[in-house]
Design an enzyme around this catalytic site. Structure first.
Site, PDB file in Angstrom:
ATOM      1  N   HIS A   5     -12.380  -1.129  -8.479  1.00 29.41           N
ATOM      2  CA  HIS A   5     -13.550  -0.254  -8.629  1.00 29.41           C
ATOM      3  C   HIS A   5     -13.229   1.225  -8.352  1.00 29.41           C
ATOM      4  O   HIS A   5     -14.025   2.092  -8.689  1.00 29.41           O
ATOM      5  CB  HIS A   5     -14.742  -0.744  -7.781  1.00 29.41           C
ATOM      6  CG  HIS A   5     -14.679  -0.432  -6.326  1.00 29.41           C
ATOM      7  ND1 HIS A   5     -15.804  -0.461  -5.516  1.00 29.41           N
ATOM      8  CD2 HIS A   5     -13.648  -0.081  -5.505  1.00 29.41           C
ATOM      9  CE1 HIS A   5     -15.455  -0.145  -4.282  1.00 29.41           C
ATOM     10  NE2 HIS A   5     -14.171   0.086  -4.241  1.00 29.41           N
ATOM     11  N   ASP A  33       0.858  -1.197   0.000  1.00 29.26           N
ATOM     12  CA  ASP A  33       0.000   0.000   0.000  1.00 29.26           C
ATOM     13  C   ASP A  33       0.888   1.240   0.000  1.00 29.26           C
ATOM     14  O   ASP A  33       2.130   1.129   0.070  1.00 29.26           O
ATOM     15  CB  ASP A  33      -0.934   0.008   1.231  1.00 29.26           C
ATOM     16  CG  ASP A  33      -2.270   0.713   0.948  1.00 29.26           C
ATOM     17  OD1 ASP A  33      -2.231   1.890   0.521  1.00 29.26           O
ATOM     18  OD2 ASP A  33      -3.327   0.102   1.143  1.00 29.26           O
TER      19      ASP A  33
HETATM   20  C1  LIG Z   1     -10.909   1.023  -1.206  1.00 30.18           C
HETATM   21  S1  LIG Z   1      -9.463   0.673  -0.313  1.00 30.18           S
HETATM   22  C2  LIG Z   1      -9.515  -1.091  -0.232  1.00 30.18           C
HETATM   23  C3  LIG Z   1      -8.825  -1.639   0.970  1.00 30.18           C
HETATM   24  C4  LIG Z   1      -8.839  -3.164   1.158  1.00 30.18           C
HETATM   25  N1  LIG Z   1      -8.248  -3.876   0.050  1.00 30.18           N
HETATM   26  C5  LIG Z   1     -10.243  -3.678   1.436  1.00 30.18           C
HETATM   27  O1  LIG Z   1     -10.886  -4.225   0.569  1.00 30.18           O
HETATM   28  O2  LIG Z   1     -10.704  -3.498   2.564  1.00 30.18           O
HETATM   29  C6  LIG Z   1      -8.203   1.040  -1.496  1.00 30.18           C
HETATM   30  C7  LIG Z   1      -6.783   0.859  -0.987  1.00 30.18           C
HETATM   31  O3  LIG Z   1      -5.883   1.115  -2.066  1.00 30.18           O
HETATM   32  C8  LIG Z   1      -4.787   1.869  -1.575  1.00 30.18           C
HETATM   33  N2  LIG Z   1      -4.193   2.664  -2.663  1.00 30.18           N
HETATM   34  C9  LIG Z   1      -4.754   3.686  -3.318  1.00 30.18           C
HETATM   35  N3  LIG Z   1      -3.919   4.157  -4.258  1.00 30.18           N
HETATM   36  C10 LIG Z   1      -2.809   3.401  -4.188  1.00 30.18           C
HETATM   37  C11 LIG Z   1      -1.599   3.395  -4.925  1.00 30.18           C
HETATM   38  N4  LIG Z   1      -1.379   4.260  -5.914  1.00 30.18           N
HETATM   39  N5  LIG Z   1      -0.676   2.462  -4.608  1.00 30.18           N
HETATM   40  C12 LIG Z   1      -0.889   1.573  -3.606  1.00 30.18           C
HETATM   41  N6  LIG Z   1      -2.037   1.530  -2.885  1.00 30.18           N
HETATM   42  C13 LIG Z   1      -2.980   2.436  -3.176  1.00 30.18           C
HETATM   43  C14 LIG Z   1      -5.412   2.744  -0.517  1.00 30.18           C
HETATM   44  O4  LIG Z   1      -4.461   3.251   0.394  1.00 30.18           O
HETATM   45  C15 LIG Z   1      -6.415   1.797   0.129  1.00 30.18           C
HETATM   46  O5  LIG Z   1      -5.827   1.059   1.170  1.00 30.18           O
END
Ligand SMILES: C[S@@+](CC[C@H](N)C(=O)[O-])C[C@H]1O[C@@H](n2cnc3c(N)ncnc32)[C@H](O)[C@@H]1O
Length: 336
Positions: free
Chosen positions: A245, A199
């Site tokens: 999504h 992340d």
């Molecule tokens: C909607 S959350 C989903 C979290 C988890 N997988 C769940 O289903 O409960 C999206 C995740 O993607 C991570 N994220 C967003 N942009 C990112 C990036 N460019 N690189 C790595 N992680 C990213 C966010 O920090 C967040 O933890």
């Protein structure tokens, strides 16, 4: 014919936000946490929560009528479900997602019509191309969002731990891991697995605290990175939950290609979401989740299992299948 029709369903749906907000305020006030300590009469409960006398009784009794509280001989107590899932002191608490909905989404959804007219996000970070950077600029919002993710992924995590053939693999990484509910649940159920969560670097300490609380720091590590700029961890299984999504179609394809590149031959990708049914008729939660992505993100949208399998095959995966997890959630599994 007309006399058999009733407006009841329409009015129930249209005024459904009354029910929703009564529950969200009860969670905000910590009502279920107070009652987890033992039953209380209205006067005691009102005093503990600091409520005005005018509507406290109606509020408590509305929650009885909504099935969130029980009342016997003037004493209020949590229902079994409310006690297990809405007491902040229990590890089974799922109220983080409700707290975030109360704090942010309730107000943003008030601008749904505007979002539908313009196609533009309406949340506080709307307009920011770097949605997560803007959201995470405030440490409270960062923690609130990441813990809220644990609330929505706790159920699917257990189903993924039970239904995927983990015994055939040694290592895994959850990409976009948030607090770490999925890797913690999977690693607890399958002691032979090692791996961790990938992340943005801001997430590191919140992930590591959660993994330490679960006693899993020796098997699960944090991989800091940006999944558009950096390579994904080289492991046997990559999990992406509620990730695709968030992004537009071109970005979804980039992420699937990155997963393909990182996996060995025979490795697997698990994508899970509130997948929309292929007919786009029955999974209302999945369809509304997609509208939530309109409210929250510049280009995100939810999709069907058939859509996802098509993109996975275009990325090069040879076998794909959809398996239901629980409630509105399903996973799409792709093997390289
Ligand atoms: C909607 S959350 C989903 C979290 C988890 N997988 C769940 O289903 O409960 C999206 C995740 O993607 C991570 N994220 C967003 N942009 C990112 C990036 N460019 N690189 C790595 N992680 C990213 C966010 O920090 C967040 O933890």
């Amino acid at each position: 014919m007309t006399s058999e029709l009733s407006p009841e369903k329409i009015l129930g749906l249209g005024l459904g936000f009354w029910n929703s907000k009564a529950l969200l305020s009860a969670v905000e006030l910590g009502l279920f946490t107070v009652l987890a300590g033992g039953p209380a009469d209205a006067q005691t409960l009102r005093a503990r929560l600091g409520l005005h006398e005018r509507s406290a009784l109606d509020f408590f009794d509305a929650l009885v009528a909504l099935g969130m509280l029980e009342r016997d001989n003037g004493l209020y107590r949590n229902t079994a479900e409310a006690d297990l899932f809405l007491d902040r002191a229990k590890p089974s608490y799922v109220g983080q997602i409700l707290e975030m909905s109360n704090l942010r989404l309730f107000a943003s959804w008030n601008r749904l019509t505007e979002a539908l007219r313009t196609g533009k996000a309406q949340s506080e970070s709307a307009g920011d191309k770097d949605f997560f950077g803007a959201l995470y600029a405030d440490p409270d919002r960062l923690r609130s969002f990441l813990t809220a993710m644990s609330g929505i992924s706790a159920g699917p995590a257990q189903a993924i731990a039970a239904k995927f053939p983990w015994k055939d693999y040694k290592s895994f990484a959850d990409v976009g891991v948030a607090q770490g509910m999925v890797p913690a649940t999977v690693a607890r159920a399958h002691p032979h697995l090692t791996g961790g969560g990938f992340d943005l670097p801001q997430v590191k300490s919140i992930f590591e605290d959660f993994i330490a609380q679960n006693g899993l720091s020796d098997r699960l590590r944090f991989y800091p990175g940006d999944f558009f700029a950096d390579d994904l961890p080289k492991v046997d299984v990559i999990v992406m939950g509620h990730i695709l999504h968030d992004w537009n179609l071109e970005q979804k394809r980039i992420l699937l290609a990155k997963a393909y590149d990182a996996l060995p031959k025979g490795g697997a990708l698990i994508v899970y979401e509130a997948l929309i049914d292929d007919e786009r008729k029955t999974n209302a939660f999945g369809l509304l989740m997609s509208l939530n992505m309109l409210i929250e993100t510049p280009g995100g949208f939810d999709y069907t299992g058939a859509d996802c399998q098509g993109w996975m095959r275009e990325a090069g995966f040879s076998q794909t299948r959809v398996e239901h997890l629980l409630g509105p959630d399903s996973m799409v599994i792709a093997v390289k």
